[in-house]
Design a protein around this motif. Structure first.
Motif, PDB file in Angstrom:
ATOM      1  N   HIS A  97       0.574  -0.896  -0.096  1.00 34.65           N
ATOM      2  CA  HIS A  97       0.196   0.330   0.416  1.00 34.65           C
ATOM      3  C   HIS A  97       0.776   1.098   0.096  1.00 34.65           C
ATOM      4  O   HIS A  97       0.920   1.752   0.962  1.00 34.65           O
ATOM      5  CB  HIS A  97      -1.039  -0.641   1.107  1.00 34.65           C
ATOM      6  CG  HIS A  97      -2.390  -1.066   1.275  1.00 34.65           C
ATOM      7  ND1 HIS A  97      -2.697  -1.109  -0.212  1.00 34.65           N
ATOM      8  CD2 HIS A  97      -1.670  -2.407   1.627  1.00 34.65           C
ATOM      9  CE1 HIS A  97      -4.283  -1.975   0.001  1.00 34.65           C
ATOM     10  NE2 HIS A  97      -3.207  -2.813   0.603  1.00 34.65           N
ATOM     11  N   CYS A  99       0.418   4.683  -0.511  1.00 38.84           N
ATOM     12  CA  CYS A  99      -0.492   5.555  -0.832  1.00 38.84           C
ATOM     13  C   CYS A  99      -0.209   6.901  -1.595  1.00 38.84           C
ATOM     14  O   CYS A  99      -0.843   6.869  -2.969  1.00 38.84           O
ATOM     15  CB  CYS A  99      -1.106   5.737   0.787  1.00 38.84           C
ATOM     16  SG  CYS A  99      -2.113   4.576   1.717  1.00 38.84           S
ATOM     17  N   CYS A 102      -0.996   5.983  -5.316  1.00 35.10           N
ATOM     18  CA  CYS A 102      -2.457   5.544  -5.678  1.00 35.10           C
ATOM     19  C   CYS A 102      -3.154   5.408  -6.109  1.00 35.10           C
ATOM     20  O   CYS A 102      -4.148   7.050  -5.209  1.00 35.10           O
ATOM     21  CB  CYS A 102      -2.542   4.763  -4.392  1.00 35.10           C
ATOM     22  SG  CYS A 102      -4.064   3.302  -4.226  1.00 35.10           S
ATOM     23  N   GLU A 103      -3.987   5.272  -7.336  1.00 36.82           N
ATOM     24  CA  GLU A 103      -4.800   6.303  -8.091  1.00 36.82           C
ATOM     25  C   GLU A 103      -6.137   5.947  -6.964  1.00 36.82           C
ATOM     26  O   GLU A 103      -6.973   6.998  -7.104  1.00 36.82           O
ATOM     27  CB  GLU A 103      -5.511   5.436  -8.924  1.00 36.82           C
ATOM     28  CG  GLU A 103      -4.984   4.970 -10.338  1.00 36.82           C
ATOM     29  CD  GLU A 103      -3.364   4.358  -9.538  1.00 36.82           C
ATOM     30  OE1 GLU A 103      -3.680   3.212  -8.975  1.00 36.82           O
ATOM     31  OE2 GLU A 103      -2.808   3.499 -10.970  1.00 36.82           O
ATOM     32  N   LYS A 104      -6.078   5.824  -5.985  1.00 33.57           N
ATOM     33  CA  LYS A 104      -7.070   5.548  -4.833  1.00 33.57           C
ATOM     34  C   LYS A 104      -7.723   6.320  -3.247  1.00 33.57           C
ATOM     35  O   LYS A 104      -8.363   6.498  -2.750  1.00 33.57           O
ATOM     36  CB  LYS A 104      -7.990   4.287  -4.449  1.00 33.57           C
ATOM     37  CG  LYS A 104      -9.594   3.838  -4.037  1.00 33.57           C
ATOM     38  CD  LYS A 104     -10.534   3.556  -5.176  1.00 33.57           C
ATOM     39  CE  LYS A 104     -11.188   3.900  -4.143  1.00 33.57           C
ATOM     40  NZ  LYS A 104     -12.305   2.703  -4.762  1.00 33.57           N
ATOM     41  N   SER A 105      -6.194   6.712  -3.251  1.00 38.50           N
ATOM     42  CA  SER A 105      -5.576   7.588  -2.634  1.00 38.50           C
ATOM     43  C   SER A 105      -6.862   9.170  -2.803  1.00 38.50           C
ATOM     44  O   SER A 105      -7.343  10.030  -3.262  1.00 38.50           O
ATOM     45  CB  SER A 105      -4.549   8.041  -2.548  1.00 38.50           C
ATOM     46  OG  SER A 105      -3.989   8.721  -1.434  1.00 38.50           O
ATOM     47  N   CYS A 108     -10.521   6.004  -0.234  1.00 35.06           N
ATOM     48  CA  CYS A 108     -10.165   4.686  -0.343  1.00 35.06           C
ATOM     49  C   CYS A 108     -10.477   4.613   1.182  1.00 35.06           C
ATOM     50  O   CYS A 108     -10.589   5.234   2.214  1.00 35.06           O
ATOM     51  CB  CYS A 108      -8.865   4.020  -0.362  1.00 35.06           C
ATOM     52  SG  CYS A 108      -7.916   2.459   0.854  1.00 35.06           S
ATOM     53  N   GLU A 143      -4.782  -4.908  -9.611  1.00 32.84           N
ATOM     54  CA  GLU A 143      -3.810  -4.644  -9.217  1.00 32.84           C
ATOM     55  C   GLU A 143      -3.722  -5.572  -7.296  1.00 32.84           C
ATOM     56  O   GLU A 143      -3.877  -5.030  -6.974  1.00 32.84           O
ATOM     57  CB  GLU A 143      -4.081  -3.292  -8.692  1.00 32.84           C
ATOM     58  CG  GLU A 143      -2.256  -1.977  -8.132  1.00 32.84           C
ATOM     59  CD  GLU A 143      -1.010  -3.564  -7.642  1.00 32.84           C
ATOM     60  OE1 GLU A 143      -1.312  -4.539  -7.738  1.00 32.84           O
ATOM     61  OE2 GLU A 143      -0.287  -2.564  -7.559  1.00 32.84           O
ATOM     62  N   ARG A 146      -3.038  -4.473  -4.081  1.00 38.84           N
ATOM     63  CA  ARG A 146      -3.536  -3.687  -3.006  1.00 38.84           C
ATOM     64  C   ARG A 146      -4.898  -4.563  -2.778  1.00 38.84           C
ATOM     65  O   ARG A 146      -5.610  -4.173  -1.471  1.00 38.84           O
ATOM     66  CB  ARG A 146      -4.550  -2.876  -3.860  1.00 38.84           C
ATOM     67  CG  ARG A 146      -2.957  -1.514  -3.808  1.00 38.84           C
ATOM     68  CD  ARG A 146      -3.639  -0.486  -5.026  1.00 38.84           C
ATOM     69  NE  ARG A 146      -2.187   0.212  -5.213  1.00 38.84           N
ATOM     70  CZ  ARG A 146      -2.730   0.978  -6.839  1.00 38.84           C
ATOM     71  NH1 ARG A 146      -3.805   0.861  -6.866  1.00 38.84           N
ATOM     72  NH2 ARG A 146      -1.478   1.324  -6.824  1.00 38.84           N
ATOM     73  N   GLY A 202      -7.954   0.231  -4.074  1.00 36.70           N
ATOM     74  CA  GLY A 202      -7.415   0.890  -5.330  1.00 36.70           C
ATOM     75  C   GLY A 202      -7.345  -0.322  -6.137  1.00 36.70           C
ATOM     76  O   GLY A 202      -6.011  -0.546  -6.963  1.00 36.70           O
ATOM     77  N   ASP A 421      -0.454  10.356   2.125  1.00 33.37           N
ATOM     78  CA  ASP A 421       0.102  10.551   0.986  1.00 33.37           C
ATOM     79  C   ASP A 421       0.686  12.506   0.773  1.00 33.37           C
ATOM     80  O   ASP A 421       0.546  12.650   1.699  1.00 33.37           O
ATOM     81  CB  ASP A 421      -1.118  10.184   0.136  1.00 33.37           C
ATOM     82  CG  ASP A 421      -2.277  11.394  -0.420  1.00 33.37           C
ATOM     83  OD1 ASP A 421      -2.294  11.246   0.539  1.00 33.37           O
ATOM     84  OD2 ASP A 421      -3.078  11.503  -1.714  1.00 33.37           O
TER      85      ASP A 421
END
Ligand code: SF4
Ligand code: SF4
Length: 421
Positions: A97, A99, A102-105, A108, A143, A146, A202, A421
């Motif tokens: 992880h 962060c 990460c696209e979801k940060s 999430c 992915e 994750r 993510g 992040d």
């Protein structure tokens, strides 16, 4: 409507429809039972176990409970909180992880629970396994590093003719989610985006669609709540006129955390009234000249020199703080942990786009620090007393935490200041 029954939630007497799901009943009454796998429309999955509550003296997953007359439910006891925190820490340590990349940060669910529980590090060593990242599907990327195996996608995402798109394959620690390529092609873009959004982390990404939003527009940016840090140390006693002595260093990091430290602007004047810097890139003092009250470490351990410096900081500083993602979990440099070291060196010095044409030497000399097999978070090398997450941590946040540690005061941290992040 079913008949109304009486129950108790954390000592509060409430009424609810008999047979209704406990998570929903608690929510209707202003009490959140945290969960990562529960999804209202699906049957309860009970895979993450974060919603564990105590009913009439027995622990059980809250999402599988249908309320009945007279049950006494304990939700927010210190023991249950600690169990939940341990599960989240395990999920962080078991997956990769990162962060900051990460696209979801910011959107999430797992990251948000980490913030809510004021998790600054994991008590378990990071596993850094290299699971499959599958780019083959038509619209999606899986992915698996994750994925927390919550099963939401498996239960929820079907094609119009009712076929499953996601399924679990393999067993034990090798279990992962696989996408059926043929069925995935049948999903519309909106259906694919729905799959991405019901994933609490993510792990499911849709090609060409970004979940990333600027700060301030993200789902979990502003929750109007404080995260409390608890201090283990007492106030540091000083003689008259004495200042707190602080040392800092950057190991395998980018110096971004030190840049952030300098960004505290005018607070630097307040800082220098009570703090004297010893060994630090800020003072360019290369050697410790005295024992320090606090040491701030940026970056993880990528080579033998990093380990040597970190151990010296542990000896010379009474309190040691890891600040920034790289110090806490290895950060971006630890992304090399999934690739054999020799392959990394060949990519960097022989085959990379910036290598000189015909280059055939990987530098090696007794004066060059030896690379370790992996990049290690600092707490896996020495004992760390406090952690300040962020990439980099916000400047005011760093100073607030350091000041609270020096002065022995507990200071609430605003949710929006506390970032991975
Ligand atoms: S944002 Fe969520 S999924 Fe992405 S790395 Fe952080 S915790 Fe993992
Ligand atoms: S891909 Fe996402 S939704 Fe599917 S099991 Fe993994 S974490 Fe859950």
């Amino acid at each position: 409507m079913n008949k109304l029954i009486n129950l108790t939630l954390d000592g509060k007497k409430v009424q609810a429809e008999e047979g209704k799901n406990l998570i929903d009943v608690a929510k209707d009454n202003g009490i959140e039972i945290p969960t990562l796998c529960y999804y209202k429309k699906s049957k309860p999955l009970a895979t993450c176990r974060i919603c564990t509550v105590n009913i009439n003296g027995r622990n059980t997953t809250g999402c599988t409970v249908k309320v009945e007359e007279g049950i006494d439910v304990k939700i927010n006891t210190p023991e249950l909180f600690e169990n939940r925190k341990a599960i989240i820490e395990m999920l962080y340590a078991e997956g990769n992880h990162f962060c900051p990349s990460c696209e979801k940060s910011g959107n999430c669910d797992m990251q948000n629970l980490g913030y809510k529980m004021a998790i600054t590090n994991t008590r378990y060593p990071h596993v850094f396994r290299n699971k499959k990242v599958d780019f083959t599907p038509h619209r999606m990327i899986m992915e698996s590093n994750r994925c927390i195996l919550c099963k939401r996608c498996v239960e929820e995402i079907k094609t119009k003719d009712g076929k499953s798109v996601f399924s679990f394959v393999k067993r034990g620690i090798n279990t992962r989610v696989q996408i059926d390529y043929k069925e995935e092609r049948k999903l519309t873009e909106d259906e694919a985006i729905r799959a991405m959004s019901i994933c609490p982390v993510g792990a499911i990404l849709v090609k060409g669609i970004s979940d990333g939003k600027p700060f301030g527009e993200r789902k979990y940016d502003f929750l109007n709540q404080n995260v409390h840090t608890s201090l283990k140390n007492k106030k540091i006693e000083l003689e008259d006129g004495e200042k707190f002595i602080v040392a800092t260093t950057s190991l395998a990091g980018c110096f971004g955390c030190h840049m952030s430290l300098l960004d505290i602007d005018t607070d630097l004047i307040d800082m220098l009234e009570i703090v004297e810097f010893n060994k630090s890139p800020l003072t360019d003092i290369k050697k410790f000249s005295k024992q320090c009250h606090v040491g701030l470490i940026e970056g993880g351990c990528a080579n033998d020199e990093n380990v040597h410096v970190l151990r010296e900081f542990r000896r010379k500083c009474d309190i040691l703080i890891s600040f920034g993602e790289c110090a806490i979990m290895g950060g971006i440099p630890a992304m090399r942990n999934f690739v054999p070291l020799q392959e990394c060196l060949e990519e960097a010095y022989l085959n990379g786009p910036t290598s000189e044409l015909g280059a055939d030497i990987i530098p090696a000399h007794e004066d060059i620090p030896k690379l370790l097999d992996n990049v290690y978070p600092c707490n896996e090398v020495v004992k760390i007393d406090y952690y300040i997450p962020g990439c980099p941590p916000n400047a005011q946040h760093i100073w607030k935490v350091v000041k609270s540690i020096l002065l022995g005061e507990e200071i609430p941290i605003a949710h929006e200041e506390f970032k991975y992040d």
